[in-house]
Design a protein around this motif. Sequence first.
Motif, PDB file in Angstrom:
ATOM      1  N   SER A  15      56.534  -2.029  37.104  1.00 54.10           N
ATOM      2  CA  SER A  15      55.896  -2.919  37.403  1.00 54.10           C
ATOM      3  C   SER A  15      57.659  -3.427  36.871  1.00 54.10           C
ATOM      4  O   SER A  15      57.998  -3.177  35.679  1.00 54.10           O
ATOM      5  N   GLN A  16      56.937  -4.807  36.511  1.00 52.50           N
ATOM      6  CA  GLN A  16      57.893  -5.897  35.737  1.00 52.50           C
ATOM      7  C   GLN A  16      57.726  -5.908  34.725  1.00 52.50           C
ATOM      8  O   GLN A  16      56.378  -6.257  34.569  1.00 52.50           O
ATOM      9  N   THR A  17      58.785  -6.241  33.824  1.00 50.54           N
ATOM     10  CA  THR A  17      57.855  -6.034  32.313  1.00 50.54           C
ATOM     11  C   THR A  17      58.539  -7.754  31.954  1.00 50.54           C
ATOM     12  O   THR A  17      58.913  -8.731  32.600  1.00 50.54           O
ATOM     13  N   THR A  18      57.463  -8.335  30.789  1.00 45.97           N
ATOM     14  CA  THR A  18      57.959  -9.667  30.990  1.00 45.97           C
ATOM     15  C   THR A  18      58.146  -9.688  29.331  1.00 45.97           C
ATOM     16  O   THR A  18      58.064  -8.708  27.932  1.00 45.97           O
ATOM     17  N   SER A  19      58.152 -10.525  28.587  1.00 43.58           N
ATOM     18  CA  SER A  19      58.497 -11.124  27.089  1.00 43.58           C
ATOM     19  C   SER A  19      56.738 -11.209  26.362  1.00 43.58           C
ATOM     20  O   SER A  19      57.474 -11.080  25.359  1.00 43.58           O
ATOM     21  N   LEU A  20      55.271 -11.216  27.571  1.00 49.14           N
ATOM     22  CA  LEU A  20      54.875 -11.573  26.185  1.00 49.14           C
ATOM     23  C   LEU A  20      53.954  -9.893  25.817  1.00 49.14           C
ATOM     24  O   LEU A  20      54.692  -8.605  26.119  1.00 49.14           O
ATOM     25  N   VAL A  21      54.082  -9.616  24.403  1.00 48.26           N
ATOM     26  CA  VAL A  21      53.613  -8.531  23.305  1.00 48.26           C
ATOM     27  C   VAL A  21      52.457  -7.844  23.850  1.00 48.26           C
ATOM     28  O   VAL A  21      51.330  -8.756  23.844  1.00 48.26           O
ATOM     29  N   VAL A  22      52.299  -6.561  23.951  1.00 48.32           N
ATOM     30  CA  VAL A  22      51.468  -5.999  24.323  1.00 48.32           C
ATOM     31  C   VAL A  22      51.003  -5.309  23.625  1.00 48.32           C
ATOM     32  O   VAL A  22      51.855  -3.751  22.933  1.00 48.32           O
ATOM     33  N   GLY A  23      50.072  -5.811  22.316  1.00 52.40           N
ATOM     34  CA  GLY A  23      49.616  -5.133  21.047  1.00 52.40           C
ATOM     35  C   GLY A  23      50.617  -6.101  20.189  1.00 52.40           C
ATOM     36  O   GLY A  23      51.347  -6.644  20.379  1.00 52.40           O
ATOM     37  N   THR A  24      50.128  -5.745  19.052  1.00 50.59           N
ATOM     38  CA  THR A  24      51.057  -6.144  17.974  1.00 50.59           C
ATOM     39  C   THR A  24      51.279  -6.132  16.905  1.00 50.59           C
ATOM     40  O   THR A  24      52.234  -6.029  16.490  1.00 50.59           O
ATOM     41  N   ASP A  25      51.428  -4.641  17.094  1.00 51.58           N
ATOM     42  CA  ASP A  25      51.637  -3.735  15.578  1.00 51.58           C
ATOM     43  C   ASP A  25      53.343  -2.559  16.517  1.00 51.58           C
ATOM     44  O   ASP A  25      52.847  -2.203  17.726  1.00 51.58           O
ATOM     45  N   ILE A  26      54.451  -2.534  16.079  1.00 48.46           N
ATOM     46  CA  ILE A  26      55.419  -1.507  16.372  1.00 48.46           C
ATOM     47  C   ILE A  26      55.184  -0.898  14.774  1.00 48.46           C
ATOM     48  O   ILE A  26      55.653  -1.283  13.710  1.00 48.46           O
ATOM     49  N   TYR A  27      55.623  -0.060  15.143  1.00 51.00           N
ATOM     50  CA  TYR A  27      55.401   1.254  14.149  1.00 51.00           C
ATOM     51  C   TYR A  27      57.194   1.917  13.525  1.00 51.00           C
ATOM     52  O   TYR A  27      57.200   2.461  15.098  1.00 51.00           O
ATOM     53  N   GLY A  28      58.230   1.979  12.772  1.00 48.51           N
ATOM     54  CA  GLY A  28      59.621   2.735  12.307  1.00 48.51           C
ATOM     55  C   GLY A  28      60.387   2.053  13.328  1.00 48.51           C
ATOM     56  O   GLY A  28      61.324   2.366  13.337  1.00 48.51           O
ATOM     57  N   ARG A  29      59.933   1.048  13.777  1.00 48.73           N
ATOM     58  CA  ARG A  29      61.311  -0.276  13.902  1.00 48.73           C
ATOM     59  C   ARG A  29      61.557  -1.383  13.323  1.00 48.73           C
ATOM     60  O   ARG A  29      62.088  -2.040  13.966  1.00 48.73           O
ATOM     61  N   ASP A  30      60.941  -1.299  12.076  1.00 47.90           N
ATOM     62  CA  ASP A  30      61.032  -3.066  11.679  1.00 47.90           C
ATOM     63  C   ASP A  30      62.477  -3.160  11.049  1.00 47.90           C
ATOM     64  O   ASP A  30      62.932  -3.893  11.101  1.00 47.90           O
TER      65      ASP A  30
END
Length: 150
Positions: free
Chosen positions: A19-34
Amino acid sequence: MKTATGVGYGLSNELPQKSQTTSLVVGTDIYGRDHDKELIFNWLTSDINDCKQPSILSIVGMGGVGKTTLAQHVYNDPRMDEAKFDVKAWVCVSDKFDVFKVSKAILEHVTKSIDDSRDTEMVHRRLKEKLTGKKFLLILDDVWNENQFK
């Protein structure tokens, strides 16, 4: 039946399309990458880069470690609006790398319209017209080609 990346395929030797990726964020949180996100954001928005020469930042790593998610979060960070990029574009390159197709996809994202160019030269001239003298952010996601020439 064989499987590749969790997707089944039958007797054909052809792998299923990813599947092609897009700029749209799936979910709102990322952990450990701040910290990584801040480093990338600060690098992209700093004024120390030479405006006459494009700057390139590569986010590399094994599949599944969150490179696309990290890029999505940086790309969609509300502070990016303050960076005043004239153009922002997200293009998914994927497996079958073709200079013409990728260049045309970039042009279509930059112009936000379908382009009828028939060769790479036409596309590159139009890109040059649209981007010369502008501050732009171009994300090339899902680049898997190992052929450096391409």
